[in-house]
Scaffold this motif. Structure first.
Motif, PDB file in Angstrom:
ATOM      1  N   TYR A  79      19.048 -33.231 -96.589  1.00  0.00           N
ATOM      2  CA  TYR A  79      17.932 -34.152 -96.802  1.00  0.00           C
ATOM      3  C   TYR A  79      16.794 -33.559 -97.630  1.00  0.00           C
ATOM      4  N   LEU A  80      16.830 -32.262 -97.882  1.00  0.00           N
ATOM      5  CA  LEU A  80      15.782 -31.689 -98.721  1.00  0.00           C
ATOM      6  C   LEU A  80      16.340 -31.100-100.023  1.00  0.00           C
ATOM      7  N   PRO A 134       6.666 -32.631 -99.935  1.00  0.00           N
ATOM      8  CA  PRO A 134       8.047 -32.790 -99.471  1.00  0.00           C
ATOM      9  C   PRO A 134       8.476 -34.253 -99.486  1.00  0.00           C
ATOM     10  N   HIS A 135       9.746 -34.458 -99.820  1.00  0.00           N
ATOM     11  CA  HIS A 135      10.279 -35.817 -99.909  1.00  0.00           C
ATOM     12  C   HIS A 135      11.667 -35.851 -99.294  1.00  0.00           C
ATOM     13  N   MET A 162      13.375 -34.040-109.423  1.00  0.00           N
ATOM     14  CA  MET A 162      14.084 -35.311-109.456  1.00  0.00           C
ATOM     15  C   MET A 162      13.523 -36.318-108.457  1.00  0.00           C
ATOM     16  N   LYS A 163      12.932 -35.839-107.371  1.00  0.00           N
ATOM     17  CA  LYS A 163      12.385 -36.756-106.374  1.00  0.00           C
ATOM     18  C   LYS A 163      11.316 -37.660-106.992  1.00  0.00           C
ATOM     19  N   PHE A 199       9.563 -33.859 -91.794  1.00  0.00           N
ATOM     20  CA  PHE A 199       8.692 -32.818 -92.324  1.00  0.00           C
ATOM     21  C   PHE A 199       7.497 -32.624 -91.398  1.00  0.00           C
ATOM     22  N   SER A 200       6.944 -31.441 -91.473  1.00  0.00           N
ATOM     23  CA  SER A 200       5.897 -31.044 -90.530  1.00  0.00           C
ATOM     24  C   SER A 200       4.544 -31.661 -90.887  1.00  0.00           C
ATOM     25  N   ASP A 201       3.704 -31.825 -89.869  1.00  0.00           N
ATOM     26  CA  ASP A 201       2.317 -32.239 -90.064  1.00  0.00           C
ATOM     27  C   ASP A 201       1.446 -31.000 -90.268  1.00  0.00           C
TER      28      ASP A 201
END
Length: 696
Positions: free
Chosen positions: A184-185, A213-214, A253-254, A491-493
């Protein structure tokens, strides 16, 4: 520079290495611009360090697989050209540091003697293709993904489609739905599936970490194994043509998928199919099949005196394989750093007593495979001699960290220094976490997330804070990330920023509260139930800057006061806008296209001619002070500036000329025609450029 000629038998590899030597000489003579040379050397695995005048060398090891012979070869070059330290990266590469630029061709040639490459380990290329280190032995895997990762590595190495993209491109292969390679990353992430008896992959598209992050989107629930190479090539072609090139921070690319939309992106990929040389590619898996080879030497029988320590090691670091009676051994490598003296002994161990294979892991560790249960005592004994039996393999106590300010130009604060201290805290105060894998702790020295801090349950990012006229090293504390499996993750906060020296207390506060208040919940369930503000409030006292001491201004692992110093990043290469250089490169592309044509490589020849068209057009546009940001934009703008104004005459629009590439199959006849037209176009633009300069 010392004269060099490689003894490598492969003429393609030999040409590569000699070309690097030639380009270094031209750079030393001032005939290649510094920025352009940077882009060139990055694609050869040669990466600038924070320290002036020396290079980091990244050694590309597809899915982390290494034989004894290859590890010995890596040790040899590290001792001869570097410092003897080997660093395992989160992409299963090996990095060595403090290498003289002038020695890199010799170093590369030495590595190639055992089929180890530097090619495309850095730069705007397809980076090392990663895979679960358990691939091939995972009890949960539908099939071994190793041969498919290897096939993609081979197909795209030196492939013209992905030599000068706008940004790097990352791919991964997970061994099962647990998705331990983190699809996923990644730009493309592959998860193995079997549907109606057919092998294939669920494919994730357009993920990434970095400062923004995407989460990857679903490309397909199932793509048969013989279509993964054509699918990947189609994606790469569209990324190469439409990907941003002017704004580095928007070039992954994201961002392209976000701008175009998933459906339009995939429509363009589908439109590219006709131009592909192969509509399907059958992948040979036989080299990865067959019986596990017997050890070269008979494994000695040993008696373990400290059976308690041995059993603890087995519980923590030994993994049952899907092959009955065989086990894998995990070696926890502190921060991914180990040295050639021990690496040589390890290489001998797997050569003589195992199956001559180890794998470097995504968490910067080592895994030995194919060990019979009866032989585990012997391996424990031998690994203990190397100090390779530390408990906590792949556990919470096994912290991932990038090199940070040790060697990286972009490092803001020390990631390795704080990692050392946090591991000490875990070992001495929280020993129970050496057998727990639910929580991961990851650290990066800057926002670029090479340590993957923003996808961990607990993450730390190196930063700085101002206190009056002084600057102190700091950590952003991030919480709530994690891998959910089967292509899903979170993804983290960003919870709070604290002085770096208070990082250990932050970890204590978090773990103490989790132990006291989780009530049987997983860490992510506990985090979600409490909410981000809850953690901000109990960590808030650590952010108080009114009570800083002298120690707070000294970063972990350092003796002197902290100085924030950030250099020029090299992770993605650099955009070069020099007209003469671009014209020279365009001419090179056409020469390479003709060479590929003569070798019968029609598809490669066509794509190289395409690159020649685009480079030539970009050169003239830059001479006119026109801004360009991607290939498609260059093609359209050239028509507007030069063709519609009749400054340059063609028999068609420039777009119609160039885009023949996607309307024709890659045949010999079309390749010949396309190259001839490219040469004619180049003659046109050279004539225009000469006239323009004469009238300047």
């Amino acid at each position: 520079m010392e004269s060099f000629r490689t003894e490598i038998e492969d003429p393609i590899v030999q040409k590569d290495i000699i070309d690097l030597e030639r380009k270094i000489a031209l750079f030393r003579e001032g005939k290649i611009d510094d920025e352009r040379f940077r882009s060139l050397r990055l694609a050869r695995g040669v990466y600038g360090q924070r320290q002036e005048g020396v290079q980091m060398i990244r050694i590309k090891l597809p899915f982390g697989k290494v034989t004894s012979e290859q590890l010995h070869r890596i040790c040899k070059v590290s001792d001869e050209y570097s410092t003897g330290r080997l660093h395992i990266t989160t992409r299963q590469d090996i990095q060595i540091h403090y290498v003289s630029l002038d020695k890199t061709p010799q170093l590369w040639a030495e590595l190639e003697k055992d089929d180890v490459t530097l090619r495309e380990a850095c730069g705007n290329t397809v980076r090392n293709i990663t895979a679960s280190e358990t691939a091939g032995i995972d009890a949960d895997e539908p099939f071994d993904v190793s041969p498919y990762a290897h096939a993609l590595f081979q197909f795209f190495l030196r492939n013209p489609v992905c030599q000068e993209m706008g940004r790097k491109f990352k791919m991964s292969f997970s061994s099962s739905d647990k998705d331990t390679a983190l699809s996923y990353l990644h730009d493309l992430g592959f998860i193995p599936k079997i549907v109606n008896g057919e092998r294939g992959f669920k494919v994730m598209l357009g993920g990434g970490l970095g400062s923004q992050p995407h989460h990857a989107e679903l490309l397909s629930e199932f793509i048969p194994v013989n279509q993964i190479i054509p699918t990947t090539e189609g994606v790469l072609r569209i990324f190469d043509r439409f990907g941003e090139r002017a704004k580095r921070l928007k070039a992954r690319m994201k961002f392209l998928i976000k701008d175009l939309g998933r459906d339009e992106f995939l429509r363009l990929v589908d439109e590219e199919k006709k131009a592909l040389e192969y509509q399907t590619v059958e992948i040979d898996t036989t080299a990865f099949e067959g019986e596990i080879p017997a050890s070269v030497l008979e494994v000695p029988k040993v008696i373990i005196e400290d059976t308690k320590a041995f059993e603890a090691w087995k519980k923590s670091n030994v993994i049952a394989q899907k092959q009955a009676g065989y086990f894998a051994i995990g070696i926890k490598i502190h921060l991914g750093d180990f040295y050639t003296d021990k690496a040589r002994l390890l290489a001998d161990l797997i050569k003589n007593y195992a199956a001559n294979e180890l794998r470097f892991s995504l968490r910067q560790n080592i895994q030995i495979r194919h060990i019979k249960e009866a032989d585990l005592p012997f391996f424990y004994q031998e690994l203990a001699k190397l100090d390779f039996v530390a408990l906590g393999y792949d556990s919470t106590a096994d912290i991932t960290a990038c090199p940070g300010t040790d060697t990286c130009n972009l490092g803001i604060a020390s990631s390795t220094g704080i990692a050392v201290e946090l591991e000490r805290v875990l070992e001495t105060e929280y020993p129970q976490y050496s057998n727990k894998q639910e929580i991961t702790i990851k650290i990066s020295g800057c926002m670029n997330a090479c340590g993957q801090h923003n996808m961990a349950e607990i993450g730390f990012q190196g930063m700085s804070i101002n206190s009056g006229k002084l600057v102190a090293p700091a950590l952003q504390v991030l919480l709530g990330g994690g891998n959910l499996g089967n292509g899903a993750g979170r993804f983290s906060d960003k919870v709070i920023k604290i002085p770096s020296r208070r990082g250990p207390d932050a970890l204590r506060f978090i773990l103490n509260d989790f132990d006291a208040n989780a009530n049987g919940q997983s860490f992510l369930e506990y985090y979600d139930a409490k909410g981000e503000k809850y953690f901000y409030e109990f960590l808030k006292p650590l952010a108080d800057l009114t009570n800083l001491t002298e120690a707070d201004f000294i970063d972990w692992g350092n003796a002197d006061n902290y100085v924030k110093a950030v250099g020029v990043g090299e992770c993605a290469g650099v955009v070069i806008d020099l007209v003469a250089t671009l014209i020279l490169e365009a001419k090179d592309k056409l020469t390479f296209a003709q060479e590929a044509f003569e070798e019968g490589k029609w598809s490669d020849a066509i794509y190289l001619a395409y690159a020649g068209y685009v480079n030539g057009a970009k050169a003239l546009l830059l001479a006119e002070n026109q801004k360009t940001n991607h290939h498609a934009g260059i093609i359209d703008l050239f028509d507007t500036v030069f063709i519609q104004s009749n400054k340059i005459e063609l028999n068609s629009t420039f777009a119609a000329l160039v885009y023949q590439i996607r309307a024709n199959e890659p045949s010999e006849a079309f390749a010949q025609k396309y190259i001839q037209e490219a040469v004619s176009f180049f003659e046109n633009i050279e004539a225009y450029r000469e006239k323009d300069l004469a009238n300047a």
